[in-house]
Design a protein around this motif. Structure first.
Motif, PDB file in Angstrom:
ATOM      1  N   ARG A  46       0.987  -1.071   0.212  1.00 40.65           N
ATOM      2  CA  ARG A  46      -0.074  -0.051  -0.193  1.00 40.65           C
ATOM      3  C   ARG A  46       0.474   1.344  -0.480  1.00 40.65           C
ATOM      4  NH1 ARG A  46       0.079   3.936   4.038  1.00 40.65           N
ATOM      5  NH2 ARG A  46       1.820   3.149   5.978  1.00 40.65           N
ATOM      6  N   MET A  47       1.841   1.182   0.465  1.00 40.13           N
ATOM      7  CA  MET A  47       3.024   2.486   0.761  1.00 40.13           C
ATOM      8  C   MET A  47       3.201   2.990  -0.707  1.00 40.13           C
ATOM      9  SD  MET A  47       3.983   3.903   3.499  1.00 40.13           S
ATOM     10  CE  MET A  47       5.851   4.063   2.373  1.00 40.13           C
ATOM     11  N   GLU A  48       3.588   2.001  -1.247  1.00 41.17           N
ATOM     12  CA  GLU A  48       4.238   1.462  -3.111  1.00 41.17           C
ATOM     13  C   GLU A  48       3.076   2.356  -3.633  1.00 41.17           C
ATOM     14  OE1 GLU A  48       7.955  -1.981  -3.244  1.00 41.17           O
ATOM     15  OE2 GLU A  48       5.646  -2.243  -4.466  1.00 41.17           O
ATOM     16  N   ALA A  49       1.618   2.252  -3.387  1.00 38.68           N
ATOM     17  CA  ALA A  49       1.008   2.249  -3.926  1.00 38.68           C
ATOM     18  C   ALA A  49       0.676   3.523  -3.766  1.00 38.68           C
ATOM     19  CB  ALA A  49      -0.559   1.146  -4.351  1.00 38.68           C
ATOM     20  N   GLY A  50       0.957   4.408  -2.922  1.00 43.41           N
ATOM     21  CA  GLY A  50       0.837   5.530  -1.855  1.00 43.41           C
ATOM     22  C   GLY A  50      -1.345   6.054  -1.527  1.00 43.41           C
ATOM     23  N   MET A  51      -1.021   4.545  -1.141  1.00 43.05           N
ATOM     24  CA  MET A  51      -2.364   4.543  -0.421  1.00 43.05           C
ATOM     25  C   MET A  51      -2.052   4.943   1.937  1.00 43.05           C
ATOM     26  SD  MET A  51      -4.421   2.110  -2.758  1.00 43.05           S
ATOM     27  CE  MET A  51      -4.785   2.160  -4.498  1.00 43.05           C
ATOM     28  N   ASN A  52      -3.101   5.802   1.699  1.00 42.15           N
ATOM     29  CA  ASN A  52      -3.204   6.204   2.995  1.00 42.15           C
ATOM     30  C   ASN A  52      -3.522   4.832   4.121  1.00 42.15           C
ATOM     31  OD1 ASN A  52      -2.592   9.280   2.614  1.00 42.15           O
ATOM     32  ND2 ASN A  52      -4.601   9.578   2.723  1.00 42.15           N
ATOM     33  N   LEU A  53      -3.147   5.059   5.586  1.00 41.05           N
ATOM     34  CA  LEU A  53      -3.730   3.928   6.168  1.00 41.05           C
ATOM     35  C   LEU A  53      -3.878   4.968   7.433  1.00 41.05           C
ATOM     36  CD1 LEU A  53      -3.330   1.385   7.126  1.00 41.05           C
ATOM     37  CD2 LEU A  53      -1.376   1.866   8.342  1.00 41.05           C
ATOM     38  N   TYR A  54      -5.312   4.194   8.255  1.00 42.40           N
ATOM     39  CA  TYR A  54      -5.437   5.447   8.985  1.00 42.40           C
ATOM     40  C   TYR A  54      -5.028   5.526  10.333  1.00 42.40           C
ATOM     41  CZ  TYR A  54      -8.963   8.158  11.621  1.00 42.40           C
ATOM     42  OH  TYR A  54      -9.554   9.069  12.087  1.00 42.40           O
ATOM     43  N   GLY A  55      -5.072   6.435  11.499  1.00 34.87           N
ATOM     44  CA  GLY A  55      -4.124   6.709  12.203  1.00 34.87           C
ATOM     45  C   GLY A  55      -2.629   7.283  11.718  1.00 34.87           C
ATOM     46  N   HIS A  56      -2.203   6.938  10.947  1.00 31.04           N
ATOM     47  CA  HIS A  56      -0.965   7.530  10.833  1.00 31.04           C
ATOM     48  C   HIS A  56      -0.511   8.177   9.275  1.00 31.04           C
ATOM     49  CE1 HIS A  56       0.970   3.860  11.453  1.00 31.04           C
ATOM     50  NE2 HIS A  56      -0.488   3.050  11.886  1.00 31.04           N
ATOM     51  N   ASP A  57      -1.309   8.278   8.104  1.00 28.22           N
ATOM     52  CA  ASP A  57      -1.327   9.656   7.052  1.00 28.22           C
ATOM     53  C   ASP A  57      -2.248  10.400   7.014  1.00 28.22           C
ATOM     54  OD1 ASP A  57       1.546   8.265   5.944  1.00 28.22           O
ATOM     55  OD2 ASP A  57      -0.076   6.355   6.146  1.00 28.22           O
ATOM     56  N   MET A  58      -3.669  10.217   8.219  1.00 32.40           N
ATOM     57  CA  MET A  58      -4.701  10.447   8.724  1.00 32.40           C
ATOM     58  C   MET A  58      -5.389  10.273   9.069  1.00 32.40           C
ATOM     59  SD  MET A  58      -7.294   9.011   5.102  1.00 32.40           S
ATOM     60  CE  MET A  58      -7.452   7.054   5.440  1.00 32.40           C
ATOM     61  N   ASP A  59      -6.102  11.663  10.431  1.00 35.45           N
ATOM     62  CA  ASP A  59      -6.810  10.915  10.966  1.00 35.45           C
ATOM     63  C   ASP A  59      -8.417  12.506  11.291  1.00 35.45           C
ATOM     64  OD1 ASP A  59      -5.475  13.369  12.442  1.00 35.45           O
ATOM     65  OD2 ASP A  59      -3.762  12.003  13.137  1.00 35.45           O
ATOM     66  N   GLU A  60      -8.334  12.606  12.238  1.00 36.99           N
ATOM     67  CA  GLU A  60      -9.509  13.711  12.885  1.00 36.99           C
ATOM     68  C   GLU A  60      -9.288  14.582  12.963  1.00 36.99           C
ATOM     69  OE1 GLU A  60     -12.790  12.424  15.372  1.00 36.99           O
ATOM     70  OE2 GLU A  60     -11.797   9.924  16.316  1.00 36.99           O
ATOM     71  N   GLY A  61      -7.462  14.944  12.901  1.00 35.54           N
ATOM     72  CA  GLY A  61      -7.007  16.002  13.108  1.00 35.54           C
ATOM     73  C   GLY A  61      -6.968  16.513  11.867  1.00 35.54           C
ATOM     74  N   ILE A  62      -6.351  15.785  10.764  1.00 27.61           N
ATOM     75  CA  ILE A  62      -5.934  15.807   9.396  1.00 27.61           C
ATOM     76  C   ILE A  62      -6.788  15.988   8.772  1.00 27.61           C
ATOM     77  CG2 ILE A  62      -4.632  14.786   7.641  1.00 27.61           C
ATOM     78  CD1 ILE A  62      -3.606  16.010  10.026  1.00 27.61           C
ATOM     79  N   SER A  63      -7.519  16.992   7.899  1.00 26.74           N
ATOM     80  CA  SER A  63      -8.727  16.764   6.832  1.00 26.74           C
ATOM     81  C   SER A  63      -8.586  16.182   5.153  1.00 26.74           C
ATOM     82  CB  SER A  63      -8.460  18.539   5.876  1.00 26.74           C
ATOM     83  OG  SER A  63      -7.770  19.030   5.359  1.00 26.74           O
TER      84      SER A  63
END
Length: 395
Positions: A249-266
């Motif tokens: 998923r990293m090579e595919a550039g896809m987010n992992l919740y709690g790392h690349d996005m969360d409730e403080g990130i738009s």
């Protein structure tokens, strides 16, 4: 009418990790089991690298039965989802079509990212697939927001799910299930198909993969999962664990919740702006805050964006490392690595990072790998790094 939850799931905060219907299959396949979001799942079956390469060049399968499946039914099902989600389920015009969307809080932060399928032509039935690690807060948010709508929410804890991924995944699945061949040929990306007429109740197949390769996800009753797993294995589909899932998923550039996005990130800060349906006046949760915050961050030059980083020198980029732009100059700015790893396909370290939106092509970008003031140059790239087995940038 108040929404109801027909099935009570096990407490995901309980001290003993939960087990999927494929637990014994993992043990029998020499899987090394770890606690992942309260579930006992395999991190690998002997070699993370071999599992990664199997998916890139052939076919591998992942047990994703820990993910949350909720069926939504009722006359207000569509209206509720249009209020709940930043993307618009009105885009789902045919049965089986899937939609990827963030679910936002009132401040425009991401509660979770999920997939919704249209289950009937009357637009009164849908299926949501969301993340295991956010299960409790997701269900609470579902229930809270559904109170004013005529919808029934049924969590399908009896179901299992296998993701079969790789350039030969569909071909090998068709060898296991010849009667599915026409269905597998017909379904396009981000479309699912009910297999009840072919296989019986609870069987469902969809093409919404996350590895950067072709492939499908198969949902079935948990009782049917172990035999299906063994059939796939016997036809050359390699079991793969959480380790390979993360590097893929990293090579595919896809987010992992709690790392690349969360409730403080738009969504704008995590490369998800494309999922926002803002062209009409639909009043979804978080819309006003999202638009206002977006305008404010542009006005005061604090807007952030997501990029890929490639490091060709020795070492590994890791989550939490600071990104320094134009170090030591009056134009110095800072960013942060949100996910980092060694890429088996590229033979170099890669990362997903959040950096100032003003980052320019000619800016100098560096990482202090060991926190001792020894900065290493990194290359800024547009995601993804790898797609369909091929590097997506010029060397």
């Amino acid at each position: 009418m108040t929404a109801t939850q027909d099935i009570t799931a096990q407490d995901s905060n309980s001290q003993t990790p939960q087990r999927t219907p494929l637990y014994q299959s993992h043990v029998d396949s020499a899987g090394k089991l770890v606690d992942f979001s309260g579930w006992e799942l395999p991190i690998h079956y002997g070699s993370q690298i071999e599992e990664h390469e199997a998916v890139r060049s052939d076919a591998g399968m992942f047990d994703v039965s820990h993910m949350v499946i909720v069926d939504v039914k009722g006359s207000d099902a569509k209206a509720w989802l249009q209020k709940l989600l930043a993307n618009d389920v009105d885009k789902l015009k045919t049965v089986g079509k899937a939609l990827y969307s963030p679910m936002l809080n009132e401040q425009g932060g991401i509660i979770d990212d999920l997939i919704v399928y249209l289950s009937n032509s009357e637009e009164t039935a849908y299926r949501i697939v969301s993340n295991a690690g956010t299960r409790d807060k997701d269900m609470a948010h579902f229930e809270k927001t559904a109170k004013e709508f005529d919808v029934t929410l049924t969590e399908r804890i009896e179901l299992a799910m296998l993701a079969i991924q790789g350039p030969n995944a569909v071909e090998k699945l068709a060898q296991v299930k010849p009667s599915w061949a026409d269905t597998l040929t017909a379904i396009k990306p981000f479309v699912g198909a009910d297999l009840t007429d072919i296989e019986g109740a609870d069987w469902f197949v969809a093409r919404t993969g996350y590895t950067g390769e072709d492939g499908v996800e198969v949902i079935m009753h948990g009782d049917d999962a172990p035999a299906f797993f063994e059939q796939l294995k016997a036809n050359g589909v390699k079991p793969a664990g959480l380790g390979a899932r993360d590097t893929l998923r990293m090579e595919a550039g896809m987010n992992l919740y709690g790392h690349d996005m969360d409730e403080g990130i738009s969504p704008y800060e995590s490369n998800m702006g494309w999922t926002l349906a803002l062209k009409d006046e639909r009043d979804f949760i978080g819309r006003e805050a999202l638009v206002n915050k977006r305008k404010q961050s542009k006005d005061d030059n604090t807007a952030m964006k997501q990029v890929g980083l490639l490091m060709t020198s020795r070492g590994v980029l890791r989550e939490g490392m600071e990104v320094t732009i134009n170090q030591g100059t009056d134009k110095e700015q800072k960013g942060i690595i949100t996910s980092g790893t060694f890429s088996p396909s590229l033979k170099n370290s890669i990362a997903i990072a959040r950096v100032p939106a003003t980052l320019a092509d000619d800016d100098n970008v560096q990482i202090d790998l060991r926190g001792k003031g020894k900065f290493v140059d990194v290359r800024v790239l547009k995601l993804p790094f790898v797609r369909n087995g091929k590097q997506q940038f010029d060397s």
